[in-house]
Write a protein that holds these residues in place. Sequence first.
Motif, PDB file in Angstrom:
ATOM      1  N   SER A 129       0.830  -1.212   0.000  1.00 36.70           N
ATOM      2  CA  SER A 129       0.000   0.000   0.000  1.00 36.70           C
ATOM      3  C   SER A 129       0.861   1.257   0.000  1.00 36.70           C
ATOM      4  O   SER A 129       0.500   2.271  -0.588  1.00 36.70           O
ATOM      5  CB  SER A 129      -0.907   0.054   1.232  1.00 36.70           C
ATOM      6  OG  SER A 129      -1.480  -1.175   1.478  1.00 36.70           O
ATOM      7  N   ALA A 130       1.997   1.185   0.702  1.00 38.96           N
ATOM      8  CA  ALA A 130       2.860   2.364   0.786  1.00 38.96           C
ATOM      9  C   ALA A 130       3.542   2.643  -0.544  1.00 38.96           C
ATOM     10  O   ALA A 130       3.772   3.798  -0.902  1.00 38.96           O
ATOM     11  CB  ALA A 130       3.905   2.165   1.879  1.00 38.96           C
ATOM     12  N   LEU A 131       3.858   1.593  -1.290  1.00 38.11           N
ATOM     13  CA  LEU A 131       4.637   1.770  -2.515  1.00 38.11           C
ATOM     14  C   LEU A 131       3.791   1.837  -3.777  1.00 38.11           C
ATOM     15  O   LEU A 131       4.232   2.370  -4.792  1.00 38.11           O
ATOM     16  CB  LEU A 131       5.655   0.629  -2.647  1.00 38.11           C
ATOM     17  CG  LEU A 131       6.678   0.549  -1.506  1.00 38.11           C
ATOM     18  CD1 LEU A 131       7.536  -0.697  -1.633  1.00 38.11           C
ATOM     19  CD2 LEU A 131       7.557   1.791  -1.469  1.00 38.11           C
ATOM     20  N   ALA A 132       2.563   1.292  -3.719  1.00 35.78           N
ATOM     21  CA  ALA A 132       1.721   1.255  -4.919  1.00 35.78           C
ATOM     22  C   ALA A 132       1.383   2.677  -5.367  1.00 35.78           C
ATOM     23  O   ALA A 132       1.218   3.562  -4.540  1.00 35.78           O
ATOM     24  CB  ALA A 132       0.438   0.492  -4.628  1.00 35.78           C
ATOM     25  N   PRO A 133       1.302   2.900  -6.666  1.00 37.79           N
ATOM     26  CA  PRO A 133       0.945   4.249  -7.142  1.00 37.79           C
ATOM     27  C   PRO A 133      -0.440   4.616  -6.639  1.00 37.79           C
ATOM     28  O   PRO A 133      -1.332   3.772  -6.628  1.00 37.79           O
ATOM     29  CB  PRO A 133       0.956   4.109  -8.662  1.00 37.79           C
ATOM     30  CG  PRO A 133       0.863   2.658  -8.933  1.00 37.79           C
ATOM     31  CD  PRO A 133       1.484   1.960  -7.771  1.00 37.79           C
TER      32      PRO A 133
END
Lengths: 297, 124
Positions: A129-133
């Motif tokens: 969730s932190a890295l997803a666009p």
Amino acid sequence: MAGSLADPKRHTDIRMNNALFSVLLFAGSLLAGLLGALTGLGGGVVIIPLLTIVFGVDIRYAIGASLIAVIACSSGSAGAYVRDGFSNIRIGLLLEIATCLGALGGAALATRMPAAGLAILFGCVLLFSALAPSQKETGTSAAPCKPNSFGARWGLNGTYPEPNATQGCIRYNVQRVPLGFGIMGVAGLLSGMLGIGSGAVKVMALDLAMGLPFKVSTTTSNFMIGVTAAASAGVYLHRGYIDPALVMPVMLGTVAGSLGGARLLIKANSDSLRKLFRVVIFALGVEMIYSGIRGRI
Amino acid sequence: MAEIKTDALEITMGKLLRVGVIVCCGIMTAGAILFLWRHGGEAALHTGFTGEPAMLRSVTGVVRLALDGSAAGIIQLAALAMIATPVARVAFSVLGFARLKDWRFVGVSLVVLALLGAGLFGRG
């Protein structure tokens, strides 16, 4: 299996009474609901680390409490979106078959999985969730595609209100329904296992796989979250994972927070807030994985 | 039949969801006041996992406890009502699509309702 997973020494140094515990948990949930609404990432991803890492609650109780809060937040805002004609209720219902199947399977799996395993899986979802666009950054909903026969036969294509459009609404067609159905099954599985709404995965299925406009994807995803969570919440209730002393402050706090967040959304600078939230979620993800590996959860 | 009128259905569904959340928050607040009044001073024990007592695990048990005026029972009843809100929305869509004579979606709604029922009343 429960006793060996939680280290009792970790919690005995904090003696709290129910009143203080409820107030602190309410405040934490309020903040989680507020941030979840402001950033569009949902409150569930913060509630569970908050309960497990900060309050030392067993992850299974945390999942139970979070699920109820997720249903409340989703239903509250879905009500408004459905009324305004953004959500596609046919697509939502059809795909709820997939998310409910996934959620029931997820809940059955979770009750057979050690708490540490759940914590590690949860940490991975947080990192994702932190890295997803983010939803706004992707902007995939481009030109409308040609209607396919399945979408037309089942009446899945629709319109959504847009004041700038010539007829006051924009028409869209659905594509790749089986792929969307499959991804929704995974979203349901994660929701049922971890007690989150898994809105990000749902939006991915609707927006990227099925080519729905962004606004329709987010509101339809939100519409589906309540039903998905309700499927596994029943299983968790029977298993004794839903604890009144936790559910009460968590549900009331997140609902109040998300209501406030929806009001603030118009004023707030959500871009910088979203960046900050990503850092927090990333750190929580690392901590969950670490705690899981060390057997502290 | 590329497009079918579902406006009336959507308005009622939206209303149903919002009323459900308001009612649940009301029951929850009542339970919260009662819980803090009676048990606010007791030590909060949230270590490890033992599972809730049997009465708080079943629909009938929760209803019975809530009727007896137990704070935990009332809170659990609010949680149960929260779970029931999306279920009611699906049940309503069975009727709504039947009125539109859209039998495909009556079927879809029934399947979703059955899956929700399996979670709520099954043995998990």
